[in-house]
Design a protein around this motif. Structure first.
Motif, PDB file in Angstrom:
ATOM      1  N   GLY A 272       0.981  -1.173  -0.139  1.00 40.79           N
ATOM      2  CA  GLY A 272       0.001  -0.010  -0.088  1.00 40.79           C
ATOM      3  C   GLY A 272       0.789   1.388   0.149  1.00 40.79           C
ATOM      4  N   ARG A 273       2.050   1.239  -0.587  1.00 41.49           N
ATOM      5  CA  ARG A 273       2.720   2.247  -0.654  1.00 41.49           C
ATOM      6  C   ARG A 273       2.700   3.245  -2.137  1.00 41.49           C
ATOM      7  N   LEU A 274       2.067   4.365  -2.183  1.00 41.03           N
ATOM      8  CA  LEU A 274       2.076   5.310  -3.296  1.00 41.03           C
ATOM      9  C   LEU A 274       3.305   5.727  -4.096  1.00 41.03           C
ATOM     10  N   VAL A 275       3.815   5.111  -5.107  1.00 43.11           N
ATOM     11  CA  VAL A 275       5.062   5.486  -5.637  1.00 43.11           C
ATOM     12  C   VAL A 275       4.899   6.426  -7.059  1.00 43.11           C
ATOM     13  N   THR A 276       5.231   7.471  -7.352  1.00 42.31           N
ATOM     14  CA  THR A 276       5.148   8.372  -8.343  1.00 42.31           C
ATOM     15  C   THR A 276       6.054   8.084  -9.777  1.00 42.31           C
ATOM     16  N   CYS A 277       7.068   7.212  -9.389  1.00 39.70           N
ATOM     17  CA  CYS A 277       8.084   7.100 -10.477  1.00 39.70           C
ATOM     18  C   CYS A 277       8.786   5.827 -10.355  1.00 39.70           C
ATOM     19  N   GLY A 288      -2.036   2.685   6.066  1.00 40.19           N
ATOM     20  CA  GLY A 288      -2.140   3.376   7.426  1.00 40.19           C
ATOM     21  C   GLY A 288      -3.608   3.904   7.476  1.00 40.19           C
ATOM     22  N   PRO A 289      -3.717   4.973   6.667  1.00 39.82           N
ATOM     23  CA  PRO A 289      -4.924   5.819   6.282  1.00 39.82           C
ATOM     24  C   PRO A 289      -6.221   4.854   6.042  1.00 39.82           C
ATOM     25  N   LEU A 290      -5.931   3.879   5.181  1.00 38.98           N
ATOM     26  CA  LEU A 290      -7.163   2.969   4.794  1.00 38.98           C
ATOM     27  C   LEU A 290      -7.525   2.345   6.167  1.00 38.98           C
ATOM     28  N   ILE A 302      -5.168  12.476   0.236  1.00 39.37           N
ATOM     29  CA  ILE A 302      -3.608  12.166   0.241  1.00 39.37           C
ATOM     30  C   ILE A 302      -3.148  11.944  -1.157  1.00 39.37           C
ATOM     31  N   VAL A 303      -3.699  11.157  -1.822  1.00 37.58           N
ATOM     32  CA  VAL A 303      -3.277  10.539  -3.218  1.00 37.58           C
ATOM     33  C   VAL A 303      -3.263  11.954  -4.039  1.00 37.58           C
TER      34      VAL A 303
END
Ligand code: SF4
Length: 338
Positions: A272-277, A288-290, A302-303
Protein backbone atom coordinates in the motif's frame (compact mmCIF):
# COMPACT_ATOMS: atom_id res chain seq x y z
CA UNK A 1 -11.50 17.86 -10.06
CA UNK A 2 -8.84 15.57 -11.52
CA UNK A 3 -5.39 16.68 -10.39
CA UNK A 4 -2.48 17.52 -12.68
CA UNK A 5 1.07 17.03 -11.45
CA UNK A 6 3.71 19.76 -11.32
CA UNK A 7 4.50 19.12 -15.02
CA UNK A 8 0.84 19.24 -16.05
CA UNK A 9 0.43 15.47 -16.38
CA UNK A 10 -2.92 13.90 -15.41
CA UNK A 11 -3.21 10.67 -13.39
CA UNK A 12 -4.45 8.10 -15.91
CA UNK A 13 -2.69 4.81 -15.23
CA UNK A 14 -2.36 2.80 -12.03
CA UNK A 15 0.04 -0.12 -11.73
CA UNK A 16 -0.98 -2.14 -8.71
CA UNK A 17 1.26 -4.77 -7.15
CA UNK A 18 -0.70 -7.54 -5.42
CA UNK A 19 2.30 -9.49 -4.06
CA UNK A 20 6.05 -9.07 -3.56
CA UNK A 21 6.65 -12.78 -4.19
CA UNK A 22 7.70 -14.47 -7.40
CA UNK A 23 8.42 -17.96 -8.72
CA UNK A 24 11.33 -16.67 -10.83
CA UNK A 25 14.60 -14.99 -9.83
CA UNK A 26 15.37 -12.72 -12.77
CA UNK A 27 18.81 -11.21 -12.08
CA UNK A 28 17.73 -7.70 -13.11
CA UNK A 29 14.89 -7.74 -10.59
CA UNK A 30 15.25 -10.40 -7.87
CA UNK A 31 18.78 -11.86 -7.94
CA UNK A 32 18.70 -15.38 -6.47
CA UNK A 33 21.75 -14.71 -4.29
CA UNK A 34 19.80 -11.93 -2.51
CA UNK A 35 16.34 -13.49 -2.58
CA UNK A 36 17.08 -16.98 -1.35
CA UNK A 37 14.90 -19.45 0.53
CA UNK A 38 15.25 -17.54 3.77
CA UNK A 39 14.30 -14.14 2.31
CA UNK A 40 11.59 -12.57 4.42
CA UNK A 41 8.82 -11.49 2.06
CA UNK A 42 5.92 -9.41 3.37
CA UNK A 43 3.76 -11.28 5.88
CA UNK A 44 0.14 -11.67 4.76
CA UNK A 45 -1.38 -9.08 7.17
CA UNK A 46 1.03 -6.49 5.71
CA UNK A 47 -0.31 -6.70 2.18
CA UNK A 48 -3.54 -4.98 1.12
CA UNK A 49 -6.65 -7.13 1.24
CA UNK A 50 -9.02 -7.42 -1.73
CA UNK A 51 -11.43 -5.06 0.04
CA UNK A 52 -8.69 -2.46 0.57
CA UNK A 53 -7.48 -2.79 -3.02
CA UNK A 54 -10.99 -2.30 -4.39
CA UNK A 55 -11.57 0.73 -2.16
CA UNK A 56 -8.26 2.27 -3.21
CA UNK A 57 -8.85 1.68 -6.92
CA UNK A 58 -12.27 3.37 -6.68
CA UNK A 59 -10.57 6.43 -5.18
CA UNK A 60 -7.91 6.49 -7.92
CA UNK A 61 -10.65 6.27 -10.58
CA UNK A 62 -12.31 9.33 -9.03
CA UNK A 63 -8.99 11.13 -9.52
CA UNK A 64 -8.73 10.23 -13.20
CA UNK A 65 -7.35 6.69 -13.49
CA UNK A 66 -8.75 4.82 -16.52
CA UNK A 67 -6.17 2.08 -17.03
CA UNK A 68 -5.36 -0.43 -14.32
CA UNK A 69 -2.51 -2.92 -14.53
CA UNK A 70 -2.10 -5.75 -12.00
CA UNK A 71 1.52 -6.65 -11.29
CA UNK A 72 3.72 -8.21 -8.60
CA UNK A 73 6.28 -9.85 -8.01
CA UNK A 74 4.32 -12.44 -9.95
CA UNK A 75 0.59 -11.62 -9.57
CA UNK A 76 -0.57 -15.17 -10.41
CA UNK A 77 0.97 -16.30 -7.14
CA UNK A 78 -1.66 -14.31 -5.21
CA UNK A 79 -4.37 -16.76 -4.14
CA UNK A 80 -7.85 -16.33 -5.65
CA UNK A 81 -6.69 -13.57 -8.00
CA UNK A 82 -9.73 -14.03 -10.32
CA UNK A 83 -11.96 -12.98 -7.39
CA UNK A 84 -10.03 -9.70 -7.15
CA UNK A 85 -10.18 -9.19 -10.91
CA UNK A 86 -13.96 -9.67 -10.76
CA UNK A 87 -14.29 -6.93 -8.12
CA UNK A 88 -12.06 -4.52 -10.05
CA UNK A 89 -13.76 -5.20 -13.40
CA UNK A 90 -17.04 -4.00 -11.87
CA UNK A 91 -15.64 -0.52 -11.09
CA UNK A 92 -17.15 2.14 -13.38
CA UNK A 93 -14.53 4.20 -15.14
CA UNK A 94 -11.92 1.44 -15.63
CA UNK A 95 -11.52 1.27 -19.42
CA UNK A 96 -8.65 -1.21 -19.50
CA UNK A 97 -7.88 -3.90 -16.90
CA UNK A 98 -4.59 -5.63 -17.72
CA UNK A 99 -2.08 -7.91 -16.01
CA UNK A 100 1.67 -8.44 -16.34
CA UNK A 101 2.96 -11.95 -15.69
CA UNK A 102 6.03 -14.10 -16.30
CA UNK A 103 3.58 -16.53 -17.90
CA UNK A 104 4.70 -19.63 -16.03
CA UNK A 105 1.30 -20.18 -14.32
CA UNK A 106 -0.78 -18.53 -17.05
CA UNK A 107 -2.05 -21.67 -18.79
CA UNK A 108 -3.67 -22.73 -15.50
CA UNK A 109 -5.42 -19.38 -14.82
CA UNK A 110 -6.15 -17.84 -18.24
CA UNK A 111 -9.79 -18.90 -18.57
CA UNK A 112 -10.70 -17.91 -14.99
CA UNK A 113 -9.02 -14.51 -15.42
CA UNK A 114 -10.86 -13.86 -18.69
CA UNK A 115 -14.18 -14.93 -17.18
CA UNK A 116 -13.52 -12.59 -14.24
CA UNK A 117 -13.27 -9.62 -16.60
CA UNK A 118 -9.58 -9.19 -17.32
CA UNK A 119 -9.05 -7.36 -20.65
CA UNK A 120 -5.55 -8.42 -21.60
CA UNK A 121 -2.22 -9.86 -20.50
CA UNK A 122 1.40 -8.82 -21.01
CA UNK A 123 3.94 -11.62 -20.64
CA UNK A 124 7.62 -11.11 -19.80
CA UNK A 125 9.74 -13.45 -21.93
CA UNK A 126 13.45 -12.66 -22.23
CA UNK A 127 14.62 -15.67 -24.23
CA UNK A 128 13.61 -18.76 -26.24
CA UNK A 129 16.97 -20.49 -25.96
CA UNK A 130 16.55 -22.79 -22.92
CA UNK A 131 19.93 -21.95 -21.37
CA UNK A 132 19.54 -18.21 -21.85
CA UNK A 133 16.00 -18.47 -20.47
CA UNK A 134 17.33 -20.17 -17.33
CA UNK A 135 19.93 -17.43 -16.90
CA UNK A 136 17.43 -14.60 -17.42
CA UNK A 137 14.75 -16.15 -15.18
CA UNK A 138 17.16 -17.37 -12.54
CA UNK A 139 15.20 -20.63 -12.59
CA UNK A 140 15.59 -24.24 -13.81
CA UNK A 141 12.52 -23.88 -16.03
CA UNK A 142 12.26 -23.88 -19.81
CA UNK A 143 10.38 -21.36 -21.97
CA UNK A 144 7.81 -23.92 -23.19
CA UNK A 145 5.54 -23.37 -20.17
CA UNK A 146 5.52 -19.64 -20.89
CA UNK A 147 4.69 -20.24 -24.57
CA UNK A 148 1.84 -22.54 -23.47
CA UNK A 149 0.63 -19.75 -21.18
CA UNK A 150 0.67 -17.27 -24.07
CA UNK A 151 -1.34 -19.69 -26.25
CA UNK A 152 -3.84 -20.34 -23.45
CA UNK A 153 -4.31 -16.62 -22.81
CA UNK A 154 -4.89 -16.00 -26.51
CA UNK A 155 -7.41 -18.87 -26.64
CA UNK A 156 -9.18 -17.40 -23.62
CA UNK A 157 -9.60 -14.07 -25.45
CA UNK A 158 -6.91 -12.14 -23.54
CA UNK A 159 -4.96 -11.34 -26.69
CA UNK A 160 -3.36 -10.10 -28.76
CA UNK A 161 -0.68 -10.25 -26.13
CA UNK A 162 2.25 -7.96 -25.58
CA UNK A 163 5.49 -9.85 -24.98
CA UNK A 164 8.10 -7.88 -23.04
CA UNK A 165 11.77 -8.74 -23.35
CA UNK A 166 14.47 -6.96 -21.32
CA UNK A 167 17.63 -6.97 -23.45
CA UNK A 168 21.02 -7.10 -21.76
CA UNK A 169 24.34 -6.79 -23.53
CA UNK A 170 26.31 -9.99 -23.27
CA UNK A 171 23.34 -12.02 -22.03
CA UNK A 172 20.40 -12.20 -24.42
CA UNK A 173 20.94 -9.79 -27.33
CA UNK A 174 20.97 -12.80 -29.68
CA UNK A 175 17.41 -13.55 -28.56
CA UNK A 176 16.14 -10.35 -30.19
CA UNK A 177 15.93 -11.89 -33.68
CA UNK A 178 14.80 -15.25 -32.32
CA UNK A 179 11.85 -13.68 -30.47
CA UNK A 180 11.01 -11.37 -33.36
CA UNK A 181 10.93 -14.35 -35.74
CA UNK A 182 8.90 -16.49 -33.35
CA UNK A 183 6.08 -13.93 -33.04
CA UNK A 184 6.21 -12.50 -36.59
CA UNK A 185 3.01 -13.35 -38.46
CA UNK A 186 1.05 -13.62 -35.19
CA UNK A 187 -1.15 -10.92 -33.61
CA UNK A 188 1.19 -10.77 -30.60
CA UNK A 189 3.59 -7.82 -30.26
CA UNK A 190 7.09 -8.23 -28.88
CA UNK A 191 8.45 -5.11 -27.15
CA UNK A 192 12.16 -5.02 -26.49
CA UNK A 193 13.02 -3.05 -23.35
CA UNK A 194 16.29 -1.24 -22.71
CA UNK A 195 17.85 -2.53 -19.48
CA UNK A 196 17.14 0.06 -16.75
CA UNK A 197 18.74 0.97 -13.43
CA UNK A 198 15.57 0.14 -11.48
CA UNK A 199 16.18 -0.41 -7.77
CA UNK A 200 19.62 -0.89 -6.31
CA UNK A 201 20.41 -4.57 -6.90
CA UNK A 202 20.75 -5.26 -10.63
CA UNK A 203 24.31 -3.98 -11.11
CA UNK A 204 23.14 -1.72 -13.91
CA UNK A 205 25.71 -0.14 -16.18
CA UNK A 206 25.24 1.84 -19.39
CA UNK A 207 27.60 -0.62 -21.12
CA UNK A 208 25.08 -3.39 -20.46
CA UNK A 209 22.32 -1.51 -22.28
CA UNK A 210 21.46 -2.60 -25.83
CA UNK A 211 20.09 0.64 -27.30
CA UNK A 212 16.68 0.68 -28.89
CA UNK A 213 18.15 2.04 -32.12
CA UNK A 214 20.49 -0.96 -32.36
CA UNK A 215 17.61 -3.36 -31.66
CA UNK A 216 15.50 -1.84 -34.45
CA UNK A 217 18.47 -1.97 -36.81
CA UNK A 218 19.23 -5.58 -35.89
CA UNK A 219 15.65 -6.65 -36.77
CA UNK A 220 15.33 -4.27 -39.71
CA UNK A 221 18.39 -5.72 -41.47
CA UNK A 222 16.58 -9.06 -41.69
CA UNK A 223 12.96 -7.85 -41.82
CA UNK A 224 12.49 -4.24 -43.00
CA UNK A 225 10.49 -2.15 -40.54
CA UNK A 226 8.39 1.00 -40.86
CA UNK A 227 7.65 3.31 -37.89
CA UNK A 228 4.04 3.55 -36.69
CA UNK A 229 2.30 6.32 -34.78
CA UNK A 230 1.55 5.86 -31.10
CA UNK A 231 -1.81 4.30 -30.29
CA UNK A 232 -2.42 7.03 -27.69
CA UNK A 233 -0.53 9.97 -26.10
CA UNK A 234 2.00 8.79 -23.54
CA UNK A 235 2.34 5.27 -24.98
CA UNK A 236 5.74 4.01 -23.75
CA UNK A 237 6.59 1.72 -26.67
CA UNK A 238 7.84 2.99 -30.02
CA UNK A 239 5.95 0.97 -32.63
CA UNK A 240 7.17 -0.53 -35.92
CA UNK A 241 5.37 -2.64 -38.50
CA UNK A 242 7.03 -5.25 -40.67
CA UNK A 243 7.07 -3.83 -44.19
CA UNK A 244 5.87 -7.19 -45.48
CA UNK A 245 2.75 -6.99 -43.30
CA UNK A 246 3.81 -9.72 -40.89
CA UNK A 247 2.79 -7.81 -37.79
CA UNK A 248 4.26 -5.35 -35.32
CA UNK A 249 7.20 -5.01 -32.97
CA UNK A 250 8.13 -2.35 -30.44
CA UNK A 251 10.94 -0.94 -28.31
CA UNK A 252 10.73 0.70 -24.88
CA UNK A 253 13.67 3.08 -24.71
CA UNK A 254 13.66 4.59 -21.21
CA UNK A 255 17.46 5.07 -21.31
CA UNK A 256 18.11 6.49 -24.78
CA UNK A 257 14.68 7.99 -25.68
CA UNK A 258 13.00 8.86 -22.36
CA UNK A 259 9.24 9.45 -22.28
CA UNK A 260 8.73 11.16 -18.92
CA UNK A 261 6.85 14.11 -20.43
CA UNK A 262 3.86 11.91 -21.16
CA UNK A 263 4.10 9.78 -18.02
CA UNK A 264 0.68 9.54 -16.35
CA UNK A 265 1.50 6.46 -14.24
CA UNK A 266 1.23 5.95 -10.51
CA UNK A 267 2.20 2.74 -8.76
CA UNK A 268 1.01 1.15 -5.52
CA UNK A 269 3.07 -1.56 -3.85
CA UNK A 270 1.58 -4.71 -2.32
CA UNK A 271 1.77 -3.17 1.15
CA UNK A 272 0.00 0.00 0.00
CA UNK A 273 2.77 2.54 -0.71
CA UNK A 274 2.07 5.12 -3.40
CA UNK A 275 5.02 5.56 -5.75
CA UNK A 276 5.02 8.30 -8.40
CA UNK A 277 7.96 7.08 -10.49
CA UNK A 278 9.67 3.75 -11.20
CA UNK A 279 12.86 5.31 -9.82
CA UNK A 280 11.29 6.79 -6.68
CA UNK A 281 12.36 6.14 -3.12
CA UNK A 282 9.98 4.33 -0.74
CA UNK A 283 6.76 6.21 -1.55
CA UNK A 284 3.87 7.37 0.65
CA UNK A 285 1.94 5.00 2.93
CA UNK A 286 -1.75 4.57 2.11
CA UNK A 287 -2.34 1.39 4.15
CA UNK A 288 -2.27 3.25 7.47
CA UNK A 289 -4.96 5.76 6.38
CA UNK A 290 -7.03 2.91 4.88
CA UNK A 291 -6.88 0.96 8.14
CA UNK A 292 -7.13 3.68 10.76
CA UNK A 293 -10.67 4.70 9.84
CA UNK A 294 -9.95 7.68 7.60
CA UNK A 295 -12.75 8.63 5.25
CA UNK A 296 -12.59 8.07 1.50
CA UNK A 297 -12.25 11.80 1.11
CA UNK A 298 -9.25 11.89 3.43
CA UNK A 299 -7.47 9.07 1.57
CA UNK A 300 -8.32 10.63 -1.79
CA UNK A 301 -6.84 13.93 -0.58
CA UNK A 302 -3.59 12.21 0.32
CA UNK A 303 -3.34 10.79 -3.22
CA UNK A 304 -4.34 14.11 -4.76
CA UNK A 305 -1.72 15.91 -2.67
CA UNK A 306 1.05 13.52 -3.66
CA UNK A 307 0.17 13.66 -7.34
CA UNK A 308 -0.21 17.45 -7.44
CA UNK A 309 3.37 17.94 -6.24
CA UNK A 310 4.84 15.20 -8.44
CA UNK A 311 7.69 16.40 -10.69
CA UNK A 312 9.37 13.08 -11.52
CA UNK A 313 11.30 12.81 -14.76
CA UNK A 314 14.11 10.50 -13.77
CA UNK A 315 14.81 9.02 -17.22
CA UNK A 316 15.13 12.46 -18.75
CA UNK A 317 17.55 13.44 -15.99
CA UNK A 318 19.51 10.24 -16.53
CA UNK A 319 19.68 10.93 -20.28
CA UNK A 320 20.89 14.44 -19.49
CA UNK A 321 23.81 13.24 -17.38
CA UNK A 322 24.36 9.92 -19.15
CA UNK A 323 24.06 7.77 -16.01
CA UNK A 324 22.21 7.19 -12.71
CA UNK A 325 21.22 10.52 -11.19
CA UNK A 326 20.19 9.38 -7.78
CA UNK A 327 21.94 7.02 -5.44
CA UNK A 328 20.70 5.77 -2.12
CA UNK A 329 17.41 4.02 -1.42
CA UNK A 330 15.15 3.35 -4.41
CA UNK A 331 12.06 1.24 -4.79
CA UNK A 332 12.97 -2.23 -6.05
CA UNK A 333 11.56 -3.62 -9.30
CA UNK A 334 9.85 -6.60 -7.63
CA UNK A 335 7.97 -4.22 -5.33
CA UNK A 336 6.26 -2.43 -8.22
CA UNK A 337 6.44 -4.89 -11.06
CA UNK A 338 8.12 -2.45 -13.46
S1 SF4 B 1 11.27 7.59 -15.24
FE1 SF4 B 1 9.57 8.00 -13.86
S2 SF4 B 1 8.61 9.84 -14.70
FE2 SF4 B 1 9.91 8.98 -16.30
S3 SF4 B 1 8.57 7.68 -17.51
FE3 SF4 B 1 9.53 6.38 -15.97
S4 SF4 B 1 8.09 6.36 -14.25
FE4 SF4 B 1 7.55 8.08 -15.57
Amino acid sequence: MEPLDALGRPLRDLRLSVTDRCNFRCPYCMPAELFGERYAFLPRPEILSFEEIERLVRLFVELGVRKLRITGGEPLIRAELPRLIERLARIDGIEDLALTSNGFLLARHAVALADAGLSRVTVSLDALDPEVFKTMSGSPHEPERVLEGIAAAADAGLGPLKINCVVQQGVNEDEVLRLAEHFRGTPHIVRFIEFMDVGTRNRWDLDRVVRAGDIVERIGQRYPLEPLDANYPGEVARRYRYADGQGEVGVIASVTQPFCRGCTRARVTAEGRLVTCLFSDAGVDLKGPLRDGRSDEAVRDIVRGVWSTRSDRYSEERAGVGGPVRSGRRIEMYQVGG
